[in-house]
Motif scaffolding. Structure first.
Motif, PDB file in Angstrom:
ATOM      1  N   ASP A  76       0.783  -1.208   0.081  1.00 53.31           N
ATOM      2  CA  ASP A  76       0.015  -0.036  -0.059  1.00 53.31           C
ATOM      3  C   ASP A  76       0.762   1.344  -0.158  1.00 53.31           C
ATOM      4  O   ASP A  76       0.264   2.304  -0.648  1.00 53.31           O
ATOM      5  CB  ASP A  76      -1.012  -0.012   1.053  1.00 53.31           C
ATOM      6  CG  ASP A  76      -1.983  -1.052   1.088  1.00 53.31           C
ATOM      7  OD1 ASP A  76      -2.438  -1.481  -0.093  1.00 53.31           O
ATOM      8  OD2 ASP A  76      -2.666  -1.439   2.197  1.00 53.31           O
ATOM      9  N   HIS A  77       2.008   1.235   0.471  1.00 51.91           N
ATOM     10  CA  HIS A  77       2.908   2.591   0.714  1.00 51.91           C
ATOM     11  C   HIS A  77       4.125   2.596   0.060  1.00 51.91           C
ATOM     12  O   HIS A  77       4.908   3.542   0.101  1.00 51.91           O
ATOM     13  CB  HIS A  77       3.047   2.769   2.259  1.00 51.91           C
ATOM     14  CG  HIS A  77       1.623   2.792   3.057  1.00 51.91           C
ATOM     15  ND1 HIS A  77       0.858   3.982   2.972  1.00 51.91           N
ATOM     16  CD2 HIS A  77       1.327   2.041   3.855  1.00 51.91           C
ATOM     17  CE1 HIS A  77      -0.172   3.760   3.992  1.00 51.91           C
ATOM     18  NE2 HIS A  77      -0.196   2.538   4.344  1.00 51.91           N
ATOM     19  N   ALA A 285       8.711   1.829   2.915  1.00 54.87           N
ATOM     20  CA  ALA A 285       7.163   2.107   2.962  1.00 54.87           C
ATOM     21  C   ALA A 285       6.730   2.946   4.156  1.00 54.87           C
ATOM     22  O   ALA A 285       6.042   3.832   4.014  1.00 54.87           O
ATOM     23  CB  ALA A 285       6.314   0.893   2.899  1.00 54.87           C
ATOM     24  N   ASN A 288       7.792   6.651   3.603  1.00 53.74           N
ATOM     25  CA  ASN A 288       6.543   7.136   2.901  1.00 53.74           C
ATOM     26  C   ASN A 288       5.550   7.588   3.590  1.00 53.74           C
ATOM     27  O   ASN A 288       5.089   8.760   3.369  1.00 53.74           O
ATOM     28  CB  ASN A 288       6.130   6.391   1.681  1.00 53.74           C
ATOM     29  CG  ASN A 288       7.178   6.399   0.564  1.00 53.74           C
ATOM     30  OD1 ASN A 288       8.030   7.021   0.351  1.00 53.74           O
ATOM     31  ND2 ASN A 288       6.975   5.078  -0.212  1.00 53.74           N
ATOM     32  N   VAL A 289       5.169   6.919   4.606  1.00 54.25           N
ATOM     33  CA  VAL A 289       4.043   7.207   5.485  1.00 54.25           C
ATOM     34  C   VAL A 289       4.502   8.417   6.301  1.00 54.25           C
ATOM     35  O   VAL A 289       3.786   9.354   6.540  1.00 54.25           O
ATOM     36  CB  VAL A 289       3.685   6.292   6.343  1.00 54.25           C
ATOM     37  CG1 VAL A 289       2.804   6.553   7.513  1.00 54.25           C
ATOM     38  CG2 VAL A 289       3.164   5.172   5.539  1.00 54.25           C
TER      39      VAL A 289
END
Length: 459
Positions: A76-77, A285, A288-289
């Motif tokens: 997702d990320h 990831a 990125n969050v």
């Protein structure tokens, strides 16, 4: 007599029956009322009007603590990474033009130190394996430093490449662009490894006839074009020549850190070779969050908040003559003020130094963030067990995407960020027609520089 007896015994029974009847009727009415009310009452939003929680609390069923959960999170990320747009044509051309030899293998084991030092060691070892025309390369390992005393680097604890890097990505890129160099998972995968001739650890400086040294650029291979003939001579000088029965296994020592000069290769190869290494996907990831949340700190939904990135290298193991906390903090606040930026993202293991910076910046209306203040509880629960150098991946990627960057001149972490950010800026300006590089420097290293270490880092 029987009537009296029956009469005497009937009184208590009547009371019991009455009690039972009333209890049953009461239960019926309560149950009926409850059912009726449950069907007719309006839905109640118990969270309406409450302050939203700043971070969801971690649970014992944290999905990030399961393989399936972290894979979903990474999917997702884990946005497309820089390596996915890299051009490996020059690497393919290099490997196609290399004269490869049989039964000579390289191992990259002595990769130690901070995150960027380990990265450069691995890249140098791979580059030397290509230069030597080795028939195989055992997947690099990482010597993890002491988790409690960071300056203790040589611990003898070896981790797989996936400790820091995406080994799946590495295998894919190398297979597609340099398939002549066969990748082996373990030493035992080398045929007849038990009969291999095992020379001592190879010191590049000694092989090249250079004086040994650790400072002022003396690690640098000053004549990389002479490496192959010198290496071949070393291999052929052994009593047992490379063969299927007696393969040669080469092990570089830990002085290969700044050895291979990227300027020896074509500019295209020098720019793209570093992308054969990408950091592990789960921590990429997570970074990125962090960046997405940081950019929504002030304006919330717009996601356009600029921030100054700071590598506050003021931990206890920092060098005596490195940039001081005062110099790093004051320079960062000055850059933020001049550029009207109200956010600072700081990467540091110096918790007291970060707290002091936050207090100093708050007086000027500037907010200081770090990974722990941005992540939610379940994400912290996932990140906490990772070691210092693994957690540094998250910070490195967050700093790489900052609008301005300040770092310590003696830090390989900071200096490499400058290199990578300059590279990305030049790529952006060349890809966008009419866009010129900024006249004002976006990045700054403060304190003494890494004198003599020029042209030694792969961008």
């Amino acid at each position: 007599m029987f009537g009296k007896v029956l009469g005497v015994q009937n009184k208590p029974r009547r009371s019991i029956y009455s009690l039972t009847l009333w209890t049953g009727l009461t239960f019926f009415f309560v149950a009926a009322s409850t059912y009726f009310l449950s069907q007719t009452r309006p839905t109640v939003d118990y969270f309406h009007g409450r302050e939203p929680k700043s971070e969801p609390s971690a649970s014992h069923q944290n999905p990030l603590l399961t393989n399936e959960g972290i894979e979903r999170f990474a999917l997702d990320h884990g946005y497309p990474r820089l390596g996915e747009s890299a051009n490996f044509t020059s690497l393919r051309q290099l490997c196609d033009s290399t004269k490869w030899q049989r039964h000579v293998y390289f191992t990259c084991t002595h990769n130690l130190g901070g995150l960027m030092n380990v990265r450069n060691m691995v890249l140098n070892c791979v580059r030397y394996a290509i230069a030597a025309g080795a028939s195989g390369l055992v997947m690099p390992q990482i010597e993890a430093r002491d988790p409690t005393v960071l300056k203790h680097l040589k611990t003898g604890e070896y981790q797989k490449m996936s400790y820091l890097f995406d080994d799946v990505w590495f295998k894919k890129v190398m297979k597609e662009n340099c398939g002549q160099l066969k990748l082996l998972d373990t030493f035992e995968d080398i045929t007849n490894s038990g009969y291999a001739t095992m020379p001592d650890l190879i010191n590049i400086q000694a092989l090249m006839g250079q004086p040994p040294g650790n400072r002022q650029g003396r690690l640098r291979n000053k004549k990389p074009w002479e490496f192959r003939p010198r290496f071949d001579k070393l291999v052929q000088s052994r009593s047992q020549k490379p063969s299927w029965r007696t393969p040669v296994i080469v092990r570089l020592d830990d002085k290969a850190l700044f050895s291979f000069p990227p300027s020896f290769d074509s500019p295209e190869l020098a720019r793209n070779f570093g992308f054969i290494l990408e950091f592990r996907l789960d921590l990429s990831a997570l970074s990125n969050v962090i960046v997405n949340r940081a950019r929504k700190t002030l304006n919330d939904r717009t996601g356009n908040d600029p921030y100054v990135g700071l590598h506050l290298r003021s931990e206890a193991d920092a060098g005596k003559y490195w940039a001081s906390w005062d110099l790093l903090a004051n320079t960062t606040i000055s850059v933020a003020t001049k550029n009207d930026i109200k956010l600072i993202y700081v990467a540091s293991g110096d918790t007291d130094g970060v707290a002091k910076l936050a207090k100093k910046a708050a007086d000027l209306g500037i907010k200081v963030l770090n990974k722990w203040s941005v992540l939610y509880a379940d994400e912290k629960e996932f990140l906490q067990p990772f070691r210092f150098d693994q957690q540094a991946i998250v910070d490195y990627l967050a700093l790489m995407r900052s609008d301005r960057f300040i770092g310590s001149g003696q830090s390989s972490f900071s200096s490499h960020l400058i290199l990578r950010r300059e590279l990305l800026a030049s790529i952006s300006s060349s890809e966008e027609k009419g866009v010129e590089p900024e006249s004002t420097p976006r990045d700054q290293l403060v304190g003494p520089g890494r004198l003599g270490y020029w042209d030694m880092d792969w961008p």
